[in-house]
Write a protein that holds these residues in place. Sequence first.
Motif: not given
Length: 209
Positions: A18-21, A57-63, A98-101, A104-105
């Motif tokens: 998702f981050r790259e494409h 995206v759920e993990q960084p958002a909840r953290a 990284y890079p999941a956070a 999310y953005l």
Amino acid sequence: MPRPSRWPEILEAAGQEFREHGYENATLEGIATRVGILKGSVYNYVDSKEDLLLAVVEQPARALLDQLDRLRADTDSGVAVRLRELVRMQIRIFSEYYPAAFVYLEHLGRLEQSARFAEFRRMDARYMEAVEALVAEGAASGEFSLAAEPRIVARAIVGMVDWMQHWFTPHGEEDDLRLADQLVALALGGLAAGGSMRAMLGALATEPS
């Protein structure tokens, strides 16, 4: 013996894809290839690409919200100290997830369009409200002299941190915290002297040319 779950690998690969494409161009085939499994195996864990985006995206958002609740409970520290911890906390999450956070953005617009992601819209609102409350508290206590109303200042601070998605890569805890403190120093300069700078600009505007 049961086979080990590939879910952590799939989550990591999905974040990279998702981050790259981007969401639209990312494929389950690409994610499966990164893990070294067949596309059909991914369906043992999720039903769709959107399910994977949600999981990523759920993990960084909840953290972030968990840490934010802890910070809001701190009523003993000054506002500048809590602002510093807020930025440090954000960069720790950028690094740890990284890079999941950043996925999310990058995909907030898409999240806002889907009913399945309504909870994330509420999370984002809670975060912005907390930053605005912190800025307003600093102004009320005299710790800050704002150049604009707390709502605008809070969005400027959040925007500065969120823009890191375009240039930040983790470099280890020590370097990342040093970067966080540099950003905090930049923000505090404006927060402490913003009112004076606004007055000075106002005076300049009235001077004859």
